[in-house]
Design a protein around this motif. Structure first.
Motif, short mmCIF file in Angstrom:
data_model
loop_
_atom_site.label_atom_id
_atom_site.label_comp_id
_atom_site.label_asym_id
_atom_site.label_seq_id
_atom_site.Cartn_x
_atom_site.Cartn_y
_atom_site.Cartn_z
N GLN A 238 0.83 -1.21 0.00
CA GLN A 238 0.00 0.00 0.00
C GLN A 238 0.86 1.26 0.00
O GLN A 238 0.54 2.26 -0.63
CB GLN A 238 -0.92 -0.04 1.23
CG GLN A 238 -2.25 0.64 1.04
CD GLN A 238 -3.01 0.10 -0.15
OE1 GLN A 238 -2.96 -1.07 -0.46
NE2 GLN A 238 -3.69 0.98 -0.85
N LEU A 239 1.98 1.16 0.72
CA LEU A 239 2.91 2.28 0.79
C LEU A 239 3.47 2.61 -0.58
O LEU A 239 3.60 3.77 -0.97
CB LEU A 239 4.04 1.92 1.77
CG LEU A 239 4.89 3.05 2.31
CD1 LEU A 239 4.05 4.02 3.11
CD2 LEU A 239 6.01 2.50 3.20
N VAL B 54 2.04 1.97 -3.47
CA VAL B 54 0.95 2.59 -4.24
C VAL B 54 0.87 4.08 -3.91
O VAL B 54 0.81 4.93 -4.80
CB VAL B 54 -0.40 1.90 -3.91
CG1 VAL B 54 -1.55 2.67 -4.53
CG2 VAL B 54 -0.40 0.47 -4.40
N THR B 55 0.90 4.36 -2.63
CA THR B 55 0.80 5.75 -2.18
C THR B 55 1.91 6.61 -2.77
O THR B 55 1.68 7.72 -3.25
CB THR B 55 0.91 5.82 -0.65
OG1 THR B 55 0.00 4.90 -0.09
CG2 THR B 55 0.61 7.19 -0.15
N LEU C 185 1.30 7.34 -6.41
CA LEU C 185 0.24 8.33 -6.58
C LEU C 185 0.72 9.73 -6.23
O LEU C 185 0.39 10.70 -6.91
CB LEU C 185 -0.97 7.96 -5.69
CG LEU C 185 -1.77 6.73 -6.09
CD1 LEU C 185 -2.84 6.42 -5.05
CD2 LEU C 185 -2.43 6.93 -7.45
#
Lengths: 59, 293, 59
Positions: free
Chosen positions: C23-24, C26-27, C30
């Motif tokens: 998730q990190l 992905v962040t 983005l």
């Protein structure tokens, strides 16, 4: 003693889970923001074309 | 040990000169050596005694679940907390929701909103609502108590969440409760407040929804929050009651607007004494928790 | 049996950790994209002002 170990593991997992959930929300928020920004950019570039048409006909 | 005359003499002496906390501090230190920490005992301690300031933040973190009971997990969990804080902050900066000139309390609010999935769209930020103002008031007070921004954010968030989850349903009943105890302690003042119409307009929101943030200076406030964090919202009623009792002579001579104006901005000198008396009164009516400490 | 519990707790924590790491990433992607988009928007709005200046004098 076994209960104790389970309890400790559970609280560590909860803290890890909370960090993951927060990151998930960060991702969602960033995606929404990006989406809005993209649609704004597209709308503006479209408007610009319309605005510019009479003044600058394609060469 | 209790029979040691020297020790008793010393305690009595400390009591007189204002070191009442010496014995209490020692028993708290014993509790804090437990592994895992006994949350119930820590709550009871905090209900009965003021927390020594050097241990306050640590005890608050444990009671609010920011740190787990097992001390050997504190480093790991503390690391998770820091990363969570930093990641949210970084994302808000990337979205240009905040920048270096944003007031820290507003930063905390936006972080909290992002985590609760109610962050407004950046292009159309609505004016602050009452709930936001409650959060901001609590943040401003917490910021005066806690130096480290990461600790500060976690304490604000968990205090605010725990308070509303645990006591949200009780909050609407607190004004009635205040009226009840005022009728016991000072019926004449109650009648005066009723007849002038001031009773309905007492500053209930800053008193109860904000736990006196913005009303009491932080040095007094943190002793009230010790009780709230360890599980009592009734204490808020007694602090309100004691404010009324302390200023009863002035209040008896005021009309409604004057009462409201005075109470929204009480003098900041006597607040330590007010809190001490409020805690005594609270123990008198609600009893002192008697777990073995 | 205790070892068993500890082992299970460890693997749960590892699973949580790897979900978080994903998730990190992905962040971070983005956020980089957001940064680029913002600078593009700003450049365009700056260009537009310059472009429009000679064509549309203030009324």
């Amino acid at each position: 003693f076994l209960e104790d170990v389970k309890c400790q593991a559970k609280s560590e997992l909860q803290a890890c889970e909370s960090r993951y959930q927060a990151q998930l929300r960060v991702t969602q928020t960033l995606q929404t923001e990006l989406l809005q920004l993209y649609s704004r950019v597209e709308m503006e570039s479209c408007n610009n074309k319309l605005d510019n048409q009479p003044l600058c006909p394609p060469q | 040990m209790a029979d040691d005359p020297q020790r008793n003499f010393r305690s009595a002496y400390y009591e007189k000169v204002g070191f009442r906390g010496v014995e209490e501090k020692k028993s708290l230190e014993i509790l804090l050596k437990d592994n895992p920490l006994d949350i119930e005992k820590l709550s009871t301690f905090s209900q009965r005694f003021p927390l020594p300031s050097m241990y306050r933040i640590h005890v608050w973190k444990v009671l609010l679940g920011i740190l787990p009971p097992h001390s050997d997990s504190h480093a790991l969990v503390g690391g998770y907390r820091r990363e969570q804080y930093e990641n949210i902050l970084e994302a808000l900066e990337a979205m240009r929701f905040i920048n270096s000139s944003t007031p820290t309390t507003e930063v905390y609010l936006r972080m909290f909103q992002l985590e609760s999935q109610v962050l407004p769209r950046r292009s159309e930020i609505p004016p602050m609502e009452e709930e936001d103002e409650d959060f901001l008031s609590i943040s401003r007070a917490m910021e005066e108590i806690i130096v480290d921004p990461m600790d500060c954010y976690w304490l604000i968030k968990c205090f605010y969440n725990q308070f509303n989850t645990k006591f949200g349903d009780s909050l609407p009943h607190l004004p009635k409760s205040l009226e009840h105890y005022l009728s016991q302690e000072e019926p004449r003042l109650l009648n005066h407040l009723k007849s002038t119409g001031a009773l309905a307009q007492l500053p209930y929101d800053p008193w109860f929804n904000r736990c006196f943030a913005g009303t009491l200076p932080e040095s007094s406030l943190q002793r009230v929050w010790d009780k709230v964090i360890s599980g009592s919202c009734k204490i808020l009623v007694f602090v309100g009651l004691e404010i009324l009792l302390s200023y009863k002579i002035s209040l008896m001579g005021m009309n409604r607007p004057e009462v409201v104006k005075f109470l929204c901005n009480i003098p900041q000198e006597n607040t330590d004494a007010i809190v001490t008396k409020a805690i005594d009164l609270w123990h008198k009516y609600c009893g002192t928790p008697m777990h073995s400490v």
